[in-house]
Motif scaffolding. Structure first.
Motif, short mmCIF file in Angstrom:
data_model
loop_
_atom_site.label_atom_id
_atom_site.label_comp_id
_atom_site.label_asym_id
_atom_site.label_seq_id
_atom_site.Cartn_x
_atom_site.Cartn_y
_atom_site.Cartn_z
N PHE A 165 -48.80 -71.43 -8.04
CA PHE A 165 -49.77 -71.19 -6.54
C PHE A 165 -51.10 -70.89 -7.22
N ARG A 166 -51.14 -69.94 -8.19
CA ARG A 166 -52.54 -69.51 -8.75
C ARG A 166 -53.26 -70.76 -9.20
N TRP A 167 -52.68 -71.78 -9.99
CA TRP A 167 -53.45 -72.60 -10.49
C TRP A 167 -53.87 -73.62 -9.47
N ALA A 168 -53.17 -73.74 -8.36
CA ALA A 168 -53.43 -74.54 -7.33
C ALA A 168 -54.61 -74.03 -6.59
N ILE A 169 -54.78 -72.88 -6.25
CA ILE A 169 -55.91 -72.25 -5.75
C ILE A 169 -57.07 -72.49 -6.63
N VAL A 170 -57.04 -72.46 -7.98
CA VAL A 170 -57.99 -72.33 -8.85
C VAL A 170 -58.60 -74.07 -8.55
N LYS A 171 -57.86 -74.92 -8.49
CA LYS A 171 -58.36 -76.28 -8.38
C LYS A 171 -59.00 -76.59 -7.01
N LEU A 172 -58.33 -75.87 -5.70
CA LEU A 172 -58.98 -76.05 -4.49
C LEU A 172 -60.30 -75.26 -4.59
N TRP A 173 -60.34 -74.10 -5.23
CA TRP A 173 -61.72 -73.71 -5.09
C TRP A 173 -62.80 -74.24 -5.86
N LEU A 174 -62.31 -74.81 -7.03
CA LEU A 174 -63.26 -75.86 -7.86
C LEU A 174 -63.69 -76.81 -6.88
N LYS A 175 -63.06 -77.75 -6.33
CA LYS A 175 -63.40 -78.67 -5.55
C LYS A 175 -64.21 -78.33 -4.44
N THR A 176 -64.17 -77.06 -3.93
CA THR A 176 -64.88 -76.76 -2.75
C THR A 176 -66.24 -76.65 -3.19
N LEU A 177 -66.30 -75.75 -4.45
CA LEU A 177 -67.50 -75.37 -4.98
C LEU A 177 -68.20 -76.77 -5.51
N ARG A 178 -67.72 -77.74 -5.85
CA ARG A 178 -68.18 -79.19 -6.23
C ARG A 178 -68.85 -79.92 -4.85
N GLN A 179 -68.28 -79.48 -3.87
CA GLN A 179 -68.71 -80.16 -2.57
C GLN A 179 -69.85 -79.64 -2.09
N ARG A 180 -70.29 -78.49 -2.43
CA ARG A 180 -71.52 -77.65 -2.06
C ARG A 180 -72.77 -78.47 -2.19
N SER A 181 -72.69 -79.10 -3.38
CA SER A 181 -73.91 -80.08 -3.63
C SER A 181 -73.48 -81.42 -4.28
N GLN A 182 -74.39 -82.30 -4.28
CA GLN A 182 -74.12 -83.54 -4.99
C GLN A 182 -74.49 -83.28 -6.44
N LYS A 183 -75.59 -82.52 -6.75
CA LYS A 183 -75.53 -82.26 -8.24
C LYS A 183 -74.96 -80.92 -8.70
N HIS A 184 -73.81 -80.70 -8.49
CA HIS A 184 -73.05 -79.47 -8.93
C HIS A 184 -73.03 -79.32 -10.40
N ARG A 185 -72.68 -78.11 -10.95
CA ARG A 185 -72.87 -77.88 -12.29
C ARG A 185 -71.77 -76.85 -12.64
N MET A 186 -70.60 -77.06 -11.80
CA MET A 186 -69.37 -76.41 -11.78
C MET A 186 -68.49 -77.36 -12.79
N THR A 187 -68.49 -76.91 -13.95
CA THR A 187 -67.55 -77.41 -14.98
C THR A 187 -66.26 -76.58 -14.98
N TRP A 188 -65.11 -76.95 -15.58
CA TRP A 188 -64.11 -76.20 -15.87
C TRP A 188 -64.34 -75.04 -16.70
N LYS A 189 -65.14 -75.14 -17.62
CA LYS A 189 -65.35 -73.99 -18.61
C LYS A 189 -66.02 -72.86 -17.73
N ARG A 190 -67.03 -73.10 -16.54
CA ARG A 190 -67.58 -72.46 -16.01
C ARG A 190 -66.67 -71.91 -15.05
N MET A 191 -65.86 -72.73 -14.41
CA MET A 191 -65.00 -72.32 -13.31
C MET A 191 -64.04 -71.02 -13.93
N TYR A 192 -63.54 -71.21 -15.12
CA TYR A 192 -62.56 -70.18 -15.80
C TYR A 192 -63.53 -68.90 -15.63
#
Length: 492
Positions: free
Chosen positions: A440-467
């Motif tokens: 459940f936690r891992w699924a929320i992390v992925k959903l949040w990552l996808k949402t943050l990436r959709q905020r801009s076409q030039k996102h800088r949200m990598t997995w390392k930064r997401m952690y």
């Protein structure tokens, strides 16, 4: 007081010295000894001021009267309901942010003139001028894609219903049986879950009947409901108001509907009425049936969710057959697809293997899938996992909310997701459910990552930064509940 012989004597009270002493001679009268006043009570039964202690004393007297016998009927209890002190207590116990009814009045608006509003409401209840309002119909999604209808009463109906439930609970808590857990004071879902687990692990249970009542709250027969209430309640004012709530109807799309059966979910009185209905329809009958059976029979009921365990298969099938007829008599029907009899218990895996069948079937109860398992020492145990369908439904809801809050600041979204995770852990954090909590936690992390990436076409949200972003906000899984055998010792 202790006298000269060092023996207790209740006729001796503390002495008072002489008024004047001169030259070791008393020149004034001595204080006369007095015995205790006869007939005075050490402690009053009723508190003189209107406080919670007084309310509790009244409920205690009602409870003691109910305990004198199952046939004791109450003819005058309505004055306990319209007490201003009780109504105020009911108001303070309501949810502050609950949705308003058809009148649009919120908790805060009603509280601005609380004393005058409660006085006026109490007067209407006393002289019989109170009128129940229709409830607003709302819908919540179910796992199978259907919508569950619920009712939203107006605030004054909530007040009166809660006050009525407080008084009636003092009576019916004496009658309700031990395996009934739903919507009762001091009993929660986890108490019912612990009872099921401990019973399955400690009793000779080989078969489990998972009972599901089709549309229970919408199928309650009003005439049977009133007959059941009249077993204990003979106060015509209480009976009249219960009829008002049953007949109040619902408002949907601007139209008023007056159903002839059922009680809308959402009001404070609906859970109590459902418990009274099933107490006479199922609990009393099932308890008598169990006492006449040959093998072990365990049962746990939470509202309309029922789990019954049997030692012998023929008794389970006989119980199911008689149960269908019993429910049909009172306008209820068992769901043909969701009501299942399955082999479950300490010998289920071995016996099914000998017959060339697969692993034992599982059943769902109060958000958990119950599975036959073993401990590290090879002993039988019941493993509980979060129902996969419920978790998918929750994640879908979180995904939609994240989409709406896409442009919120990261700390604000993180605080909200943290509250969601902590609430999930507090309910589903039981032993042997760590893997589902982690998913459940891992699924929320992925959903949040996808949402943050959709905020801009030039996102800088990598997995390392997401952690780094998610670590302060998304807590790791935590087991909040101890093993059922330690939490609860039940004998069903």
């Amino acid at each position: 007081m202790v006298n000269e012989c060092r023996e207790s004597d209740n006729l001796i009270v503390s002495g008072k010295p002489a008024n004047k002493i001169r030259d070791n001679k008393r020149i004034a009268e001595q204080v006369e000894r007095r015995g205790l006043a006869k007939g005075n009570q050490v402690k009053q039964n009723r508190v003189r001021t209107q406080r919670r202690e007084a309310l509790q004393s009244e409920l205690d007297r009602i409870r003691q009267a109910a305990q004198r016998g199952k046939r004791v009927q109450f003819t005058a209890i309505w004055h306990h309901v319209y007490s201003i002190t009780r109504l105020k207590k009911a108001y303070l116990n309501l949810k502050r942010r609950a949705a308003p009814g058809i009148d649009g009045q919120s908790w805060e608006q009603y509280g601005r003139n609380l004393e005058s509003n409660l006085t006026e409401l109490s007067g209407r209840l006393k002289r019989g001028a109170y009128r129940a309002m229709p409830v607003k119909r709302a819908y919540i999604p179910k796992l199978d894609g259907r919508q569950r209808p619920i009712g939203v009463p107006v605030l004054e109906d909530k007040l009166v219903q809660r006050a009525t439930v407080d008084v009636l609970n003092a009576i019916y808590e004496v009658d309700f049986l031990g395996f009934s857990y739903g919507f009762r004071p001091g009993r929660s879902q986890h108490n019912a879950l612990d009872a099921v687990t401990v019973a399955l692990e400690s009793k000779k249970v080989n078969w489990v009947l998972d009972v599901d009542i089709r549309g229970f709250f919408d199928a309650i027969d009003h005439e049977w409901m009133m007959r059941f209430v009249e077993h204990r309640i003979r106060d015509k004012r209480v009976l009249r108001h219960i009829r008002k709530w049953l007949k109040a109807g619902v408002m949907e799309d601007g139209q008023r509907l007056e159903p002839e059966e059922g009680t809308p979910q959402g009001g404070s009185v609906s859970p109590l009425l459902s418990n009274i209905y099933l107490h006479y329809v199922f609990d009393v009958w099932a308890d008598k049936w169990r006492k006449e059976s040959n093998g072990d029979v365990i049962m746990v009921r939470f509202a309309d969710d029922i789990v019954v365990g049997f030692q012998y298969e023929h008794e389970a099938r006989e119980f199911l057959k008689e149960g269908k007829a019993r429910f049909r008599k009172f306008n209820l029907e068992l769901h043909a697809e969701k009501t299942r009899l399955l082999e479950f218990g300490r010998f289920a895996a071995q016996r099914r293997k000998e017959r060339g069948k697969g692993r034992p079937e599982t059943f769902n109860f109060l958000g958990f899938t119950h599975i036959c398992g073993t401990t590290r020492k090879g002993q039988f145990t019941v493993h509980r996992r979060t129902i996969a369908g419920k978790m998918r439904s929750k994640l879908k809801e979180i995904k939609q909310t994240l989409r709406r809050r896409m442009h919120w600041p990261v700390p604000k979204v993180g605080a909200w997701l943290k509250s969601v995770l902590v609430g999930h852990y507090r309910y589903y954090g039981v032993p042997n459910n760590w893997s589902m909590l982690s998913k459940f936690r891992w699924a929320i992390v992925k959903l949040w990552l996808k949402t943050l990436r959709q905020r801009s076409q030039k996102h800088r949200m990598t997995w390392k930064r997401m952690y780094r972003v998610s670590k302060p906000w998304l807590p790791n899984p935590c087991i909040y509940h101890d093993y059922p055998s330690r939490r609860l010792r039940v004998s069903t």
